[in-house]
Write a protein that holds these residues in place. Structure first.
Motif, PDB file in Angstrom:
ATOM      1  N   HIS A 194       9.454  -4.252  -5.482  1.00 35.28           N
ATOM      2  CA  HIS A 194       8.834  -3.379  -5.401  1.00 35.28           C
ATOM      3  C   HIS A 194       8.466  -2.919  -7.160  1.00 35.28           C
ATOM      4  CE1 HIS A 194       9.130  -4.347  -0.827  1.00 35.28           C
ATOM      5  NE2 HIS A 194       7.730  -4.062  -0.811  1.00 35.28           N
ATOM      6  N   VAL A 195       9.748  -2.177  -7.002  1.00 32.90           N
ATOM      7  CA  VAL A 195      10.041  -1.520  -8.378  1.00 32.90           C
ATOM      8  C   VAL A 195       9.909  -2.153  -9.994  1.00 32.90           C
ATOM      9  CG1 VAL A 195      11.177   0.539  -9.358  1.00 32.90           C
ATOM     10  CG2 VAL A 195      11.344   0.551  -7.068  1.00 32.90           C
ATOM     11  N   THR A 214       8.223 -10.860  -3.668  1.00 33.03           N
ATOM     12  CA  THR A 214       8.014  -9.561  -3.921  1.00 33.03           C
ATOM     13  C   THR A 214       6.914  -9.150  -5.121  1.00 33.03           C
ATOM     14  OG1 THR A 214       9.519  -9.176  -1.715  1.00 33.03           O
ATOM     15  CG2 THR A 214       8.818  -7.414  -3.029  1.00 33.03           C
ATOM     16  N   ILE A 215       7.630  -9.474  -5.860  1.00 37.98           N
ATOM     17  CA  ILE A 215       7.329  -9.424  -7.360  1.00 37.98           C
ATOM     18  C   ILE A 215       6.332  -9.568  -7.413  1.00 37.98           C
ATOM     19  CG2 ILE A 215       7.628  -8.967  -9.765  1.00 37.98           C
ATOM     20  CD1 ILE A 215      10.423  -9.656  -9.115  1.00 37.98           C
ATOM     21  N   GLY A 246       2.205  -9.955  -3.521  1.00 39.45           N
ATOM     22  CA  GLY A 246       3.164  -8.987  -4.457  1.00 39.45           C
ATOM     23  C   GLY A 246       2.409  -8.285  -5.271  1.00 39.45           C
ATOM     24  N   ILE A 247       3.298  -7.179  -5.866  1.00 34.80           N
ATOM     25  CA  ILE A 247       3.283  -5.577  -6.354  1.00 34.80           C
ATOM     26  C   ILE A 247       2.650  -5.810  -7.641  1.00 34.80           C
ATOM     27  CG2 ILE A 247       4.002  -3.515  -7.103  1.00 34.80           C
ATOM     28  CD1 ILE A 247       4.256  -4.073  -4.344  1.00 34.80           C
ATOM     29  N   ALA A 248       2.806  -6.691  -8.835  1.00 32.25           N
ATOM     30  CA  ALA A 248       1.749  -7.884  -9.385  1.00 32.25           C
ATOM     31  C   ALA A 248       1.788  -9.021  -9.492  1.00 32.25           C
ATOM     32  CB  ALA A 248       3.110  -7.102 -11.112  1.00 32.25           C
ATOM     33  N   PRO A 249       1.173  -9.058  -8.497  1.00 32.96           N
ATOM     34  CA  PRO A 249       0.071 -10.699  -8.768  1.00 32.96           C
ATOM     35  C   PRO A 249       0.314 -11.640  -9.668  1.00 32.96           C
ATOM     36  CG  PRO A 249      -1.427  -9.126  -8.032  1.00 32.96           C
ATOM     37  CD  PRO A 249      -0.378  -8.409  -8.380  1.00 32.96           C
ATOM     38  N   ASP A 250      -0.238 -10.698 -10.849  1.00 32.48           N
ATOM     39  CA  ASP A 250      -0.180 -11.606 -12.645  1.00 32.48           C
ATOM     40  C   ASP A 250       0.509 -11.751 -13.103  1.00 32.48           C
ATOM     41  OD1 ASP A 250      -3.112 -12.444 -11.067  1.00 32.48           O
ATOM     42  OD2 ASP A 250      -3.849 -10.154 -12.329  1.00 32.48           O
ATOM     43  N   ALA A 251       1.714 -10.861 -12.852  1.00 29.56           N
ATOM     44  CA  ALA A 251       2.865 -11.112 -13.673  1.00 29.56           C
ATOM     45  C   ALA A 251       3.341 -13.087 -14.061  1.00 29.56           C
ATOM     46  CB  ALA A 251       3.853 -10.172 -13.283  1.00 29.56           C
ATOM     47  N   PRO A 269       0.977  -1.341   0.190  1.00 31.16           N
ATOM     48  CA  PRO A 269      -0.225   0.133  -0.148  1.00 31.16           C
ATOM     49  C   PRO A 269       1.000   1.527   0.377  1.00 31.16           C
ATOM     50  CG  PRO A 269      -0.827  -1.644   1.541  1.00 31.16           C
ATOM     51  CD  PRO A 269       0.576  -2.651   0.999  1.00 31.16           C
ATOM     52  N   LEU A 270       2.208   1.237   0.440  1.00 35.71           N
ATOM     53  CA  LEU A 270       3.077   2.403   0.619  1.00 35.71           C
ATOM     54  C   LEU A 270       3.109   3.004  -0.929  1.00 35.71           C
ATOM     55  CD1 LEU A 270       5.431   1.686   3.681  1.00 35.71           C
ATOM     56  CD2 LEU A 270       3.240   3.802   3.643  1.00 35.71           C
ATOM     57  N   VAL A 271       3.365   1.909  -1.475  1.00 34.67           N
ATOM     58  CA  VAL A 271       3.709   1.913  -2.858  1.00 34.67           C
ATOM     59  C   VAL A 271       2.447   2.138  -4.202  1.00 34.67           C
ATOM     60  CG1 VAL A 271       6.328   1.276  -2.622  1.00 34.67           C
ATOM     61  CG2 VAL A 271       4.319  -0.383  -3.614  1.00 34.67           C
ATOM     62  N   GLY A 272       1.780   2.591  -3.915  1.00 34.65           N
ATOM     63  CA  GLY A 272       0.052   2.560  -4.244  1.00 34.65           C
ATOM     64  C   GLY A 272      -0.148   0.815  -5.040  1.00 34.65           C
ATOM     65  N   ALA A 273       0.169   0.019  -4.497  1.00 39.32           N
ATOM     66  CA  ALA A 273      -0.266  -1.414  -5.309  1.00 39.32           C
ATOM     67  C   ALA A 273      -1.561  -1.597  -5.334  1.00 39.32           C
ATOM     68  CB  ALA A 273       0.897  -2.129  -5.563  1.00 39.32           C
ATOM     69  N   PRO A 274      -2.047  -2.108  -4.349  1.00 42.24           N
ATOM     70  CA  PRO A 274      -3.602  -2.112  -4.588  1.00 42.24           C
ATOM     71  C   PRO A 274      -4.398  -0.927  -5.506  1.00 42.24           C
ATOM     72  CG  PRO A 274      -2.704  -2.462  -1.916  1.00 42.24           C
ATOM     73  CD  PRO A 274      -1.163  -1.271  -3.218  1.00 42.24           C
TER      74      PRO A 274
END
Length: 583
Positions: A276-277, A107-108, A117-122, A45-50
């Motif tokens: 994260h990035v 994490t990715i 993860g940040i991009a769960p469907d990657a 949430p801190l990096v706006g992923a959700p």
């Protein structure tokens, strides 16, 4: 009575029954300064992923390569995520025996309701680089980079690995630049854990998106490698992300980190910040599949959120990753960062250009702000037309020598649009080129040997070979050389004081040296080593004697040495520093 244990907030303390309820000064309660920790459930949430995920941006259809210690694909968070895997260590399996790669991959693109993860469907392509001890070779890493970009055709490559601090011209960095340009691949690389001014390779590469580590509170982690880049002062890292106390998947049988629940572990480092990035890049690439690697990089850097600490551009780049802003903003800069080098004796003013593009349906007016004394903007506002672009120039002029930087901010009045571009300038002090050359005992140029140049004021030492150019500050130097002629002749030539005030070539001539016979009390002993000490003494300053050990050929019978220039002698000085011989 026995002590009564009480709990308050994040601290644990002991109170004794009957103790006063009020402390001195009227204080009623004491709270311990508890630790603040982040997990994927808090760092995402801190990096706006959700927020990006709720809008349908999850990295679907994008392949992210992870070059690391391998992966445990059977972990619940990673089950079914790995599309490709290859071992580059010779071990025959991409299985993760260290746990580092599994944590990064989770994490990715990890799944799950809590540590998502940040991009769960990657999709994941995993290249196992180092062995279980976390160390590997450059050629393995280069092979993995080529595999990820050329064979797997990953749009994003995460590299939470690296080598030594670098200026970006080493083999890893140059390979990264070539692959990124040729295959349009964005390499997201952890900056390292070496502290100030130590961004490592290949994060130091021009095309790499180097990532720094911040805490949940937005502070720079004390171990995170910061810039600017070695030698040229370019902006590195360009962006930062949470990397302190991150909870993600734990590979089976591994123990590094703090275990959290059955399948998860807490780890810290730029290695945890970079994925994260990389996940954010996957989300952006899924939304814009035709974008170039440079455009993805610029969009992520430009949309970062400012951090509270002042003057931290060299530690965190433009700020903290903001995935939601990256996917929603219509205005972006064409370049991730701007850097200029102003050499001594060069043009007094140099200009760089920043282009803003607007993919929206309405024109946008941006207020420009850059707090950098040696830089001047061509305008204070710029209007970017709908589906068009507008340019702004930055003029860099000479000021105080050193490395300086800041962030160019372009924002609308209501603050809904903010584009941030890190800017840096390196202003060279009075510097000149010094080229040492050598003549051997026969007077032939290009002799073999080494040259040491020592600044008599600062003690800074530089070592090079004959004919190699050194860029040095104006000042006084001691120059010494070891010159080899054939296989049996070694000559030491010392110049105790040379004043550098212009571009210069200094030639050391072995023919001018005097012969010094090497002998022992046992003539039959011919092997061994030779130690030569060379130094300079002057009023108020003595150089530290320079030691050079030569494992001598048994045929070696003599050394030759020569001193150039005048010699300063103090009250405790002697005519010269002697050569010494050891068996």
């Amino acid at each position: 009575m026995s002590p009564k244990r009480t709990f308050g907030g994040s601290g644990t303390g002991w109170l004794t029954s009957g103790a006063p309820r009020t402390l001195s000064g009227g204080t009623k309660k004491v709270w311990l300064n508890g630790k603040v920790r982040a997990s994927l459930d808090t760092s995402a949430p801190l990096v706006g992923a959700p927020a990006a995920g709720q809008a349908g941006h999850t990295g679907k259809g994008v392949t992210v390569a992870v070059l690391d210690t391998g992966i445990d694909g059977e972990r619940p968070a990673l089950h079914g995520k790995v599309a490709n895997a290859k071992d580059f260590t010779g071990g025959g399996s991409p299985a993760d025996k260290a746990g580092h790669g599994t944590h990064v991959a989770s994490t990715i693109a990890g799944s799950g309701s809590k540590y998502r993860g940040i991009a769960p469907d990657a999709r994941l392509a995993v290249g196992k680089m180092p062995g279980g001890n976390g160390e590997g070779q450059f050629d393995d890493l280069i092979a993995g980079m080529q595999w990820a970009a050329a064979e797997v055709k990953a749009k994003v490559v995460n590299m939470s690995v690296g080598g030594f601090p670098s200026d970006g011209t080493d083999p890893l960095s140059m390979t990264l630049n070539t692959l990124s340009r040729k295959h349009n691949t964005l390499f997201v690389v952890a900056a390292g854990e070496f502290g100030k001014h130590t961004v490592r390779t290949p994060a130091s590469a021009d095309a790499a998106l180097a990532v720094g580590n911040i805490t949940r509170a937005g502070q720079v982690n004390e171990r995170s490698s910061t810039g600017p880049r070695l030698d040229d002062g370019a902006v590195k890292p360009e962006i930062s992300a949470p990397g302190t106390g991150i909870v993600a998947a734990r590979a089976a049988g591994t123990g590094a980190g703090e275990e959290v629940e059955q399948h998860y572990v807490r780890k810290s480092g730029t290695s945890m910040a970079a994925p994260h990035v990389a996940g954010g890049a996957a989300i952006l690439a899924g939304l814009h599949p035709g974008w170039s690697a440079e455009r993805l990089k610029s969009a992520l850097v430009g949309s970062a959120t400012p951090l509270p600490e002042a003057n931290v551009y060299y530690a965190v780049g433009s700020g903290k990753l903001d995935v939601h802003r990256a996917v929603t903003t219509a205005v972006r800069a064409s370049t991730a960062s701007v850097h200029t080098f102003l050499p001594w004796g060069g043009k007094p003013v140099q200009e760089q250009e920043v282009t803003y593009e607007n993919t929206g349906s309405a024109a946008v007016t941006l207020a420009l702000d850059l707090k950098l004394a040696s830089a001047k903007l061509s305008a204070t506002t710029v209007t970017v037309p709908a589906n068009g672009n507008a340019k702004v120039r930055i003029a860099f002029g000479r000021g105080t020598p050193g490395e300086h930087g800041g962030v160019l901010s372009a924002s609308t009045v209501d603050g809904k649009v903010v584009v941030r571009t890190p800017v840096s300038v390196a202003i060279e002090a009075e510097m000149y080129d010094l080229t040492p050359t050598m003549l051997d005992r026969g007077g032939k140029p290009g002799a073999r040997g080494s040259v040491d140049v020592i600044n008599l004021e600062t003690g800074a030492r530089h070592r090079t070979g004959a004919g190699a150019k050194l860029r040095l500050p104006a000042g006084k130097y001691m120059i010494s050389a070891m010159i080899t002629t054939g296989e049996t002749s070694i000559t030491t030539v010392a110049f105790p004081e040379f004043t550098l005030t212009k571009t210069s070539t200094v030639t050391r001539d072995a023919r001018k040296a005097n012969r010094v016979v090497v002998g022992t009390d046992r003539p039959s002993v011919r092997g061994g080593g030779v130690v030569t000490q060379v130094g300079a003494r002057r009023p108020g300053y003595n150089t530290r004697p320079q030691m050079q050990l030569l494992f001598a050929d048994p045929r070696l019978t003599a050394l030759r040495r020569h001193r150039l220039g005048r010699q300063h002698r103090g009250a405790d000085d002697h005519p010269g520093l002697p050569d010494q011989w050891v068996r």
